[in-house]
Write a protein that holds these residues in place. Structure first.
Motif, PDB file in Angstrom:
ATOM      1  N   HIS A  27     102.850   9.836 124.737  1.00 27.00           N
ATOM      2  CA  HIS A  27     101.656   9.874 125.622  1.00 27.00           C
ATOM      3  C   HIS A  27     100.637  10.417 124.771  1.00 27.00           C
ATOM      4  O   HIS A  27     100.527  11.293 124.185  1.00 27.00           O
ATOM      5  N   LEU A  28      99.557   9.336 124.397  1.00 29.84           N
ATOM      6  CA  LEU A  28      98.508   9.552 123.499  1.00 29.84           C
ATOM      7  C   LEU A  28      97.255   9.480 124.497  1.00 29.84           C
ATOM      8  O   LEU A  28      96.793   8.690 125.136  1.00 29.84           O
ATOM      9  N   ASP A  29      96.596  10.814 124.715  1.00 26.62           N
ATOM     10  CA  ASP A  29      95.324  10.956 125.668  1.00 26.62           C
ATOM     11  C   ASP A  29      94.215  10.419 125.018  1.00 26.62           C
ATOM     12  O   ASP A  29      93.670  11.050 123.890  1.00 26.62           O
ATOM     13  N   CYS A  30      93.681   9.303 125.211  1.00 29.23           N
ATOM     14  CA  CYS A  30      92.450   8.859 124.808  1.00 29.23           C
ATOM     15  C   CYS A  30      91.199   9.021 125.635  1.00 29.23           C
ATOM     16  O   CYS A  30      90.157   8.314 125.267  1.00 29.23           O
ATOM     17  N   THR A  31      91.353   9.650 126.734  1.00 26.07           N
ATOM     18  CA  THR A  31      90.427   9.713 127.916  1.00 26.07           C
ATOM     19  C   THR A  31      89.007  10.460 127.326  1.00 26.07           C
ATOM     20  O   THR A  31      87.892  10.238 128.211  1.00 26.07           O
ATOM     21  N   HIS A  32      88.912  11.379 126.430  1.00 29.54           N
ATOM     22  CA  HIS A  32      87.944  12.167 126.018  1.00 29.54           C
ATOM     23  C   HIS A  32      87.045  11.362 125.048  1.00 29.54           C
ATOM     24  O   HIS A  32      86.004  11.882 124.626  1.00 29.54           O
ATOM     25  N   LEU A  33      87.531  10.198 124.479  1.00 27.24           N
ATOM     26  CA  LEU A  33      86.831   9.289 123.306  1.00 27.24           C
ATOM     27  C   LEU A  33      85.663   8.624 123.986  1.00 27.24           C
ATOM     28  O   LEU A  33      85.579   8.424 124.964  1.00 27.24           O
ATOM     29  N   HIS A  34      84.526   8.769 123.124  1.00 27.93           N
ATOM     30  CA  HIS A  34      83.230   7.950 123.233  1.00 27.93           C
ATOM     31  C   HIS A  34      82.992   6.773 122.223  1.00 27.93           C
ATOM     32  O   HIS A  34      83.701   7.038 121.385  1.00 27.93           O
ATOM     33  N   GLY A  35      82.326   5.941 122.741  1.00 30.25           N
ATOM     34  CA  GLY A  35      82.140   4.793 122.111  1.00 30.25           C
ATOM     35  C   GLY A  35      83.286   3.911 121.825  1.00 30.25           C
ATOM     36  O   GLY A  35      83.469   3.136 120.659  1.00 30.25           O
ATOM     37  N   THR A  36      84.196   3.794 122.762  1.00 26.53           N
ATOM     38  CA  THR A  36      85.393   2.907 122.696  1.00 26.53           C
ATOM     39  C   THR A  36      85.435   1.782 123.777  1.00 26.53           C
ATOM     40  O   THR A  36      86.353   1.029 123.807  1.00 26.53           O
ATOM     41  N   ASP A  37      84.822   1.902 125.011  1.00 26.85           N
ATOM     42  CA  ASP A  37      84.893   0.968 125.786  1.00 26.85           C
ATOM     43  C   ASP A  37      84.337  -0.382 125.641  1.00 26.85           C
ATOM     44  O   ASP A  37      83.083  -0.774 125.503  1.00 26.85           O
ATOM     45  N   CYS A  38      85.070  -1.428 125.645  1.00 24.58           N
ATOM     46  CA  CYS A  38      84.592  -2.731 125.188  1.00 24.58           C
ATOM     47  C   CYS A  38      84.273  -3.093 123.693  1.00 24.58           C
ATOM     48  O   CYS A  38      84.705  -3.841 122.997  1.00 24.58           O
ATOM     49  N   TYR A  39      83.491  -2.120 123.431  1.00 21.23           N
ATOM     50  CA  TYR A  39      83.089  -1.962 121.833  1.00 21.23           C
ATOM     51  C   TYR A  39      83.326  -0.654 121.316  1.00 21.23           C
ATOM     52  O   TYR A  39      83.066   0.318 121.685  1.00 21.23           O
ATOM     53  N   CYS A  40      83.794  -0.787 119.797  1.00 21.81           N
ATOM     54  CA  CYS A  40      84.309   0.510 119.278  1.00 21.81           C
ATOM     55  C   CYS A  40      83.564   0.570 118.188  1.00 21.81           C
ATOM     56  O   CYS A  40      83.418  -0.305 117.077  1.00 21.81           O
ATOM     57  N   ASP A  41      82.486   1.779 118.253  1.00 20.89           N
ATOM     58  CA  ASP A  41      81.729   2.113 117.224  1.00 20.89           C
ATOM     59  C   ASP A  41      82.580   2.745 115.992  1.00 20.89           C
ATOM     60  O   ASP A  41      83.817   3.219 116.221  1.00 20.89           O
ATOM     61  N   LYS A  42      81.984   3.365 114.867  1.00 16.59           N
ATOM     62  CA  LYS A  42      82.642   3.798 113.653  1.00 16.59           C
ATOM     63  C   LYS A  42      83.191   4.952 114.026  1.00 16.59           C
ATOM     64  O   LYS A  42      84.458   5.237 113.530  1.00 16.59           O
ATOM     65  N   ASP A  43      82.746   6.012 114.789  1.00 13.25           N
ATOM     66  CA  ASP A  43      83.198   7.153 115.185  1.00 13.25           C
ATOM     67  C   ASP A  43      84.343   6.870 115.966  1.00 13.25           C
ATOM     68  O   ASP A  43      85.383   7.559 115.863  1.00 13.25           O
ATOM     69  N   GLY A  44      84.271   6.026 116.857  1.00  8.35           N
ATOM     70  CA  GLY A  44      85.332   5.815 117.955  1.00  8.35           C
ATOM     71  C   GLY A  44      86.623   5.220 117.190  1.00  8.35           C
ATOM     72  O   GLY A  44      87.874   5.682 117.119  1.00  8.35           O
ATOM     73  N   GLN A  45      86.356   4.258 116.118  1.00 10.50           N
ATOM     74  CA  GLN A  45      87.520   3.814 115.122  1.00 10.50           C
ATOM     75  C   GLN A  45      88.080   4.977 114.352  1.00 10.50           C
ATOM     76  O   GLN A  45      89.327   4.815 114.305  1.00 10.50           O
ATOM     77  N   ARG A  46      87.252   5.749 113.939  1.00 10.40           N
ATOM     78  CA  ARG A  46      88.088   6.966 113.191  1.00 10.40           C
ATOM     79  C   ARG A  46      88.721   7.774 114.066  1.00 10.40           C
ATOM     80  O   ARG A  46      89.911   8.073 113.754  1.00 10.40           O
ATOM     81  N   ALA A  47      88.408   8.187 115.227  1.00 14.76           N
ATOM     82  CA  ALA A  47      88.980   8.967 116.271  1.00 14.76           C
ATOM     83  C   ALA A  47      90.324   8.203 116.592  1.00 14.76           C
ATOM     84  O   ALA A  47      91.504   8.926 116.693  1.00 14.76           O
ATOM     85  N   ARG A  49      92.074   5.993 115.129  1.00 14.33           N
ATOM     86  CA  ARG A  49      93.033   5.899 113.835  1.00 14.33           C
ATOM     87  C   ARG A  49      93.719   7.248 113.672  1.00 14.33           C
ATOM     88  O   ARG A  49      95.049   7.407 113.206  1.00 14.33           O
ATOM     89  N   ARG A  50      92.806   8.411 113.853  1.00 15.53           N
ATOM     90  CA  ARG A  50      93.417   9.502 113.587  1.00 15.53           C
ATOM     91  C   ARG A  50      94.517  10.063 114.697  1.00 15.53           C
ATOM     92  O   ARG A  50      95.651  10.482 114.365  1.00 15.53           O
ATOM     93  N   ILE A  51      94.342   9.436 116.041  1.00 18.29           N
ATOM     94  CA  ILE A  51      95.466   9.620 116.963  1.00 18.29           C
ATOM     95  C   ILE A  51      96.490   8.960 116.647  1.00 18.29           C
ATOM     96  O   ILE A  51      97.796   9.453 116.877  1.00 18.29           O
ATOM     97  N   ILE A  52      96.525   7.817 116.422  1.00 17.24           N
ATOM     98  CA  ILE A  52      97.781   6.799 115.965  1.00 17.24           C
ATOM     99  C   ILE A  52      98.324   7.308 114.608  1.00 17.24           C
ATOM    100  O   ILE A  52      99.324   6.625 114.198  1.00 17.24           O
ATOM    101  N   ALA A  53      97.627   8.183 113.937  1.00 16.61           N
ATOM    102  CA  ALA A  53      98.234   8.194 112.311  1.00 16.61           C
ATOM    103  C   ALA A  53      99.647   8.461 112.230  1.00 16.61           C
ATOM    104  O   ALA A  53     100.461   8.337 111.312  1.00 16.61           O
ATOM    105  N   PRO A  54     100.084   9.257 113.313  1.00 16.67           N
ATOM    106  CA  PRO A  54     101.456   9.684 112.689  1.00 16.67           C
ATOM    107  C   PRO A  54     102.550   8.684 113.270  1.00 16.67           C
ATOM    108  O   PRO A  54     103.736   8.942 113.091  1.00 16.67           O
ATOM    109  N   TYR A  55     102.079   7.594 113.930  1.00 13.85           N
ATOM    110  CA  TYR A  55     103.048   6.798 114.600  1.00 13.85           C
ATOM    111  C   TYR A  55     102.864   5.296 113.994  1.00 13.85           C
ATOM    112  O   TYR A  55     101.959   4.832 113.258  1.00 13.85           O
ATOM    113  N   PRO A  56     104.222   4.629 113.682  1.00 12.79           N
ATOM    114  CA  PRO A  56     104.251   3.289 112.852  1.00 12.79           C
ATOM    115  C   PRO A  56     104.061   2.455 113.646  1.00 12.79           C
ATOM    116  O   PRO A  56     103.726   2.332 114.954  1.00 12.79           O
ATOM    117  N   ALA A  57     103.596   1.144 113.100  1.00 12.68           N
ATOM    118  CA  ALA A  57     103.479  -0.058 113.990  1.00 12.68           C
ATOM    119  C   ALA A  57     104.705  -0.512 114.740  1.00 12.68           C
ATOM    120  O   ALA A  57     104.637  -1.067 115.601  1.00 12.68           O
TER     121      ALA A  57
END
Length: 250
Positions: A27-47, A49-57
């Motif tokens: 379970h990956l909690d993404c509810t605290h992220l900002h700038g991600t709803d419909c449009y994802c800004d650069k800060d949201g993209q970085r956040a 990517r950090r959350i899913i970094a430990p997991y493979p495709a």
């Protein structure tokens, strides 16, 4: 096996769907992220990517509502070999970006096609015939389409889907009719059984490296209490997950 089932909770909707409450899932909690709803800004993209970094495709990723379908790009960016994307969607998701540097739920496929050198083809299943003309001509060699009418006509067979490439499958449940799913976007006419038939053909004959599913209807919209939408979406996710498990893909 269950650790390869990843639940990305942006809107909180998965806390209402019983299938997602399995403690053996990741379970990956993404509810605290900002700038991600419909449009994802650069800060949201970085956040993200950090959350899913430990997991493979490789694995099965549930990525919330269609507002977050661009997350598919982050998962596929992890693939290190040439591949093609099979996309079940009622929309092309190839709209040009209106803001530089922003990913959007309506344009992430175009962004993938423009930026990922390992992406060979995109096969979009389930868009209306009228939407085909909206795909820019520059992408006609890379983007293939099977319309919703063609899906209903059973034109899709194991031979027609012999893609012979490593595949990543992305499913937006807005391709389904409202008896099979409830989303916060306009929906198509495919039944869940029809989708499962086509998925079976793909998974039986092709090498699938990963899968994601979106198209939840966020609980904040207040729809579930009036039309049993939570039950319908939970059932669709449960059936799809069971099918993926039976195929022993990962």
């Amino acid at each position: 096996m269950d650790k390869k089932v990843i639940i990305m909770n942006f809107s909180g909707v998965y806390s209402e769907e019983p299938f997602a409450l399995n403690p053996r899932f990741t379970h990956l909690d993404c509810t605290h992220l900002h700038g991600t709803d419909c449009y994802c800004d650069k800060d949201g993209q970085r956040a993200i990517r950090r959350i899913i970094a430990p997991y493979p495709a490789q694995g099965i990723h549930f990525i919330d509502s269609g507002d977050y379908h661009y997350v598919t790009k982050f998962w596929t960016d992890k693939i290190s070999i040439p591949f093609s994307l099979v996309l079940f969607d009622h929309h092309t998701d190839m709209q040009p970006s209106q803001w530089g540097g922003m990913l959007s739920s309506g344009g992430w496929v175009k962004d993938m096609a423009d930026t990922n050198p390992l992406l060979n083809h995109v096969i979009i299943l389930g868009i209306p015939e009228a939407s085909v003309a909206s795909i820019p001509k520059a992408y006609h060699d890379k983007v293939k389409v099977v319309t919703d009418a063609q899906l209903h006509s059973h034109a899709v067979s194991s031979r027609s889907l012999a893609i012979a490439e490593t595949l990543y499958i992305s499913i937006d449940k807005d391709v389904l009719d409202t008896n099979s799913a409830r989303t916060n976007w306009d929906q198509g006419t495919l039944s869940l059984d029809e989708m499962k038939r086509i998925l079976y053909l793909i998974m039986k004959h092709e090498q699938v490296i990963g899968i994601d599913v979106c198209g939840e209807c966020p609980a904040t919209l207040g729809l579930f209490s009036t039309d049993n939408g939570i039950i319908i979406d939970d059932n669709a996710n449960r059936e799809l997950l069971e099918m993926f498990r039976q195929q022993r893909l990962f």
